[in-house]
Design a protein around this motif. Structure first.
Motif, PDB file in Angstrom:
ATOM      1  N   ALA A 193      -5.047  -3.158  -5.693  1.00  0.00           N
ATOM      2  CA  ALA A 193      -5.017  -2.816  -4.266  1.00  0.00           C
ATOM      3  C   ALA A 193      -3.646  -3.168  -3.718  1.00  0.00           C
TER       4      ALA A 193
ATOM      5  N   GLY B   5      -9.909  -7.162  -2.354  1.00  0.00           N
ATOM      6  CA  GLY B   5      -9.062  -6.399  -3.277  1.00  0.00           C
ATOM      7  C   GLY B   5      -7.695  -7.039  -3.428  1.00  0.00           C
ATOM      8  N   VAL B   6      -7.118  -7.493  -2.299  1.00  0.00           N
ATOM      9  CA  VAL B   6      -5.785  -8.109  -2.334  1.00  0.00           C
ATOM     10  C   VAL B   6      -5.826  -9.409  -3.151  1.00  0.00           C
TER      11      VAL B   6
ATOM     12  N   GLU C 144     -10.960  -4.846   1.705  1.00  0.00           N
ATOM     13  CA  GLU C 144      -9.571  -4.740   1.270  1.00  0.00           C
ATOM     14  C   GLU C 144      -8.992  -6.127   0.962  1.00  0.00           C
ATOM     15  N   ASN C 145      -9.403  -7.113   1.762  1.00  0.00           N
ATOM     16  CA  ASN C 145      -8.926  -8.478   1.525  1.00  0.00           C
ATOM     17  C   ASN C 145      -9.340  -9.013   0.159  1.00  0.00           C
TER      18      ASN C 145
ATOM     19  N   GLY D 120      -4.028   1.704   1.503  1.00  0.00           N
ATOM     20  CA  GLY D 120      -5.259   0.936   1.281  1.00  0.00           C
ATOM     21  C   GLY D 120      -6.316   1.757   0.555  1.00  0.00           C
ATOM     22  N   THR D 121      -5.884   2.763  -0.211  1.00  0.00           N
ATOM     23  CA  THR D 121      -6.852   3.607  -0.929  1.00  0.00           C
ATOM     24  C   THR D 121      -7.555   2.820  -2.032  1.00  0.00           C
ATOM     25  N   THR D 122      -6.773   2.113  -2.841  1.00  0.00           N
ATOM     26  CA  THR D 122      -7.370   1.367  -3.956  1.00  0.00           C
ATOM     27  C   THR D 122      -7.877   0.030  -3.439  1.00  0.00           C
ATOM     28  N   ARG D 123      -9.149  -0.251  -3.713  1.00  0.00           N
ATOM     29  CA  ARG D 123      -9.750  -1.479  -3.187  1.00  0.00           C
ATOM     30  C   ARG D 123      -9.999  -2.505  -4.286  1.00  0.00           C
TER      31      ARG D 123
ATOM     32  N   PRO E 179       0.833  -1.198   0.000  1.00  0.00           N
ATOM     33  CA  PRO E 179       0.000   0.000   0.000  1.00  0.00           C
ATOM     34  C   PRO E 179       0.875   1.258   0.000  1.00  0.00           C
TER      35      PRO E 179
ATOM     36  N   ASP F 210      -9.653  -5.979   7.148  1.00  0.00           N
ATOM     37  CA  ASP F 210     -10.742  -5.363   6.389  1.00  0.00           C
ATOM     38  C   ASP F 210     -11.232  -6.314   5.278  1.00  0.00           C
TER      39      ASP F 210
ATOM     40  N   THR G 143      -4.601  -7.810   6.206  1.00  0.00           N
ATOM     41  CA  THR G 143      -5.552  -6.853   6.763  1.00  0.00           C
ATOM     42  C   THR G 143      -6.812  -7.557   7.256  1.00  0.00           C
TER      43      THR G 143
END
Ligand SMILES: Nc1nc2c(ncn2[C@@H]2O[C@H](COP(=O)(O)OP(=O)(O)OP(=O)(O)O)[C@@H](O)[C@H]2O)c(=O)[nH]1
Ligand SMILES: [Mg+2]
Length: 475
Positions: free
Chosen positions: A277, A290-291, A287-288, A254-257, A230, A284, A282
């Motif tokens: 992302a 996204g990852v 966010e997860n 973590g801005t981009t999801r 991130p 979240d 995380t």
């Protein structure tokens, strides 16, 4: 000539516009269109000359539009069939009414690609030229268009056709020797000649195959994912490359999801950029997901740009590693995927070279890690190093010679696979030097068939025709 029902379709894009083009093709094209323009005999007019006519619904005579009607007599048309183009006003409802009137008068709605399929069936173009029609329409950059239009012009066809002709001639020579030994006035082909000729054709097939990587990327675009922890500046780099504020950039990790995908024109070459992302452990949920998608983007891309953010003045902190353990894990996940390491935010560094050489030192000390194509210093914020990055991508993936010269190019998997089949068959012929000629003909025929598939011609009939064209069997 291959003949079917008469078809019609809207040939301009669906939507409202100034003008729309409706195309009608087939044996009844003229007589069906005449029902919408009562009183005009299209077949009596000169071909390829437009006339202005009122278009009426044949059912009740209702006036629909006043349009340019262009009758074109086959076979000198795109499909090879009689064709009429109606240039009407570009209203969606209006176009639908005209199409409905054509269908009520005996037309069928065309299937996707049907006009081009008919052009192929009627010998107006070969398969590669037919494929190029779609590629030309889809082309979004200079070199993509160049590749498609040169294929449309028949560059690949001519080359492949010549190779196939060479094989067919050789097959005919061999079969003449085998089947009609009593005709001793016919030239005999020697084993050395077979091998030499095969080698020559094999070289050309390999040359064509070498163009496939560049050709296919020009058609489909090079998929490039921007990956990293991130906050390293992935979205900033996306925006910099696109020259627009496409992705949200903040200093919050973590801005981009989600994966953001955008097309880019890199000096005439199409790229598909995927901003992802930032990768971290995380809690979240969003966010997860996204990852997970970031890892999927890595797997799907042709090139990975791994961005890292170096610690300022690394030499002042001897214990600090230039690559974090998470970054090392990301590099490990590249496996055999080509990747570049981008040392970003060099505007904040006293010595970008020092940061780059630290990264290189770590990589060379780790034999187990896959090596990047390059380690480049950049600043997504100031734009420094971006030109070099763009050049590096171009150099690594696109054959400059091929881009500039008008050589025939393989542009899709179907074409590539046909040539691979031909290559394998030709290699078998080379390996079979010394075997009886009739055994070699099996692989030579396979090679001719494979190249025939590439351009849409079947081999066997032509071999026979070629034999007959040389001498009369009744003699
Ligand atoms: N000084 C400097 N700051 C940069 C540079 N590139 C990005 N930044 C800053 O770094 C912060 C993070 O940038 P982003 O582009 O959002 O980073 P990201 O990698 O997309 O972050 P996530 O989406 O959270 O994974 C922002 O405050 C940017 O302005 C650079 O080249 N130089
Ligand atoms: Mg981002």
């Amino acid at each position: 000539m291959y003949q079917e029902a008469t078809i019609c379709a809207l040939s301009s894009p669906v939507g409202t516009g100034g003008v729309a083009v409706i195309r009608v093709s087939g044996p009844e094209a003229f007589s069906i269109c005449e029902k919408l323009i009562k009183g005009t005999k299209l077949s009596a007019l000169s071909s390829h000359k437009a006339i202005l006519r009122k278009i009426r619904d044949p059912k009740n005579g209702e006036l629909l539009d006043e349009a340019l009607v262009l009758p074109m007599k086959g076979p000198g048309t795109f499909t090879g069939e009689d064709t009429v183009e109606i240039d009407c006003h570009g209203g969606m409802y209006l176009c639908r009414r005209i199409l409905e009137a054509l269908i009520a008068s005996g037309c069928h709605m065309a299937a996707p690609g049907e006009f081009t399929r008919r052009a192929f069936m009627n010998g107006r173009m070969d398969l590669t030229e037919a494929e190029a029609v779609m590629d030309m329409i889809d082309a979004g950059t200079r070199y993509s268009l160049k590749a498609a239009s040169s294929q449309m012009e028949g560059r690949l066809f001519k080359e492949a056709n010549a190779l196939r002709d060479g094989l067919i001639r050789m097959l005919a020579d061999i079969e003449v020797n085998i089947d009609y030994p009593e005709y001793d006035d016919l030239p005999e082909i020697t084993e050395t000649e077979i091998q030499d000729k095969t080698k020559e054709i094999l070289d050309k097939v390999e040359e064509l195959l070498e163009s496939a990587d560049t050709g296919m990327l020009l058609r489909d675009g090079l998929k490039v994912s921007l990956i990293g922890l991130p906050n390293v500046g992935k979205s900033s780099l996306l925006n910099r490359l696109l020259k627009e504020e496409r992705a949200i950039v903040t200093d919050i990790p973590g801005t981009t999801r989600d994966v953001i995908s955008e097309k880019m024109d890199l000096g005439g070459i199409p790229l598909k950029l995927l901003d992802t992302a930032g990768i971290r452990e995380t809690e979240d949920v969003v966010e997860n997901i996204g990852v997970e998608r970031s890892f999927k983007a890595i797997r799907e891309s042709d090139l990975v740009l791994l961005l890292i953010e170096p610690v300022a003045q690394l030499s002042a902190f001897p214990g600090v590693e230039p690559l974090s353990s998470d970054e090392i894990r990301l590099i490990e996940s590249e496996e055999d995927k080509p990747y570049l390491i981008l040392v970003n935010k060099i505007d904040q560094l006293a010595s970008p070279e020092e940061a780059v050489s630290h990264v290189k030192a770590v990589l060379s000390s780790r034999e187990d890690l896959p090596k990047p194509l390059a380690v480049l210093p950049i600043s997504a914020q100031t734009g420094e190093g971006i030109d070099t990055l763009e050049e590096t991508i171009k150099e690594a993936f696109f054959n400059r010679d091929l881009l500039e010269k008008d050589a025939p190019m393989v542009t899709n998997l179907r074409q590539k696979e046909a040539l691979i089949r031909a290559k394998e068959a030709l290699l078998r012929v080379c390996a079979g030097a010394g075997l009886p000629e009739d055994l070699l003909t099996i692989d030579l025929t396979e090679a001719a068939d494979a190249i025939g598939d590439l351009i849409g011609k079947s081999a066997r009939d032509d071999v026979i025709e070629n034999i007959f064209s040389r001498f009369c069997l009744g003699k």
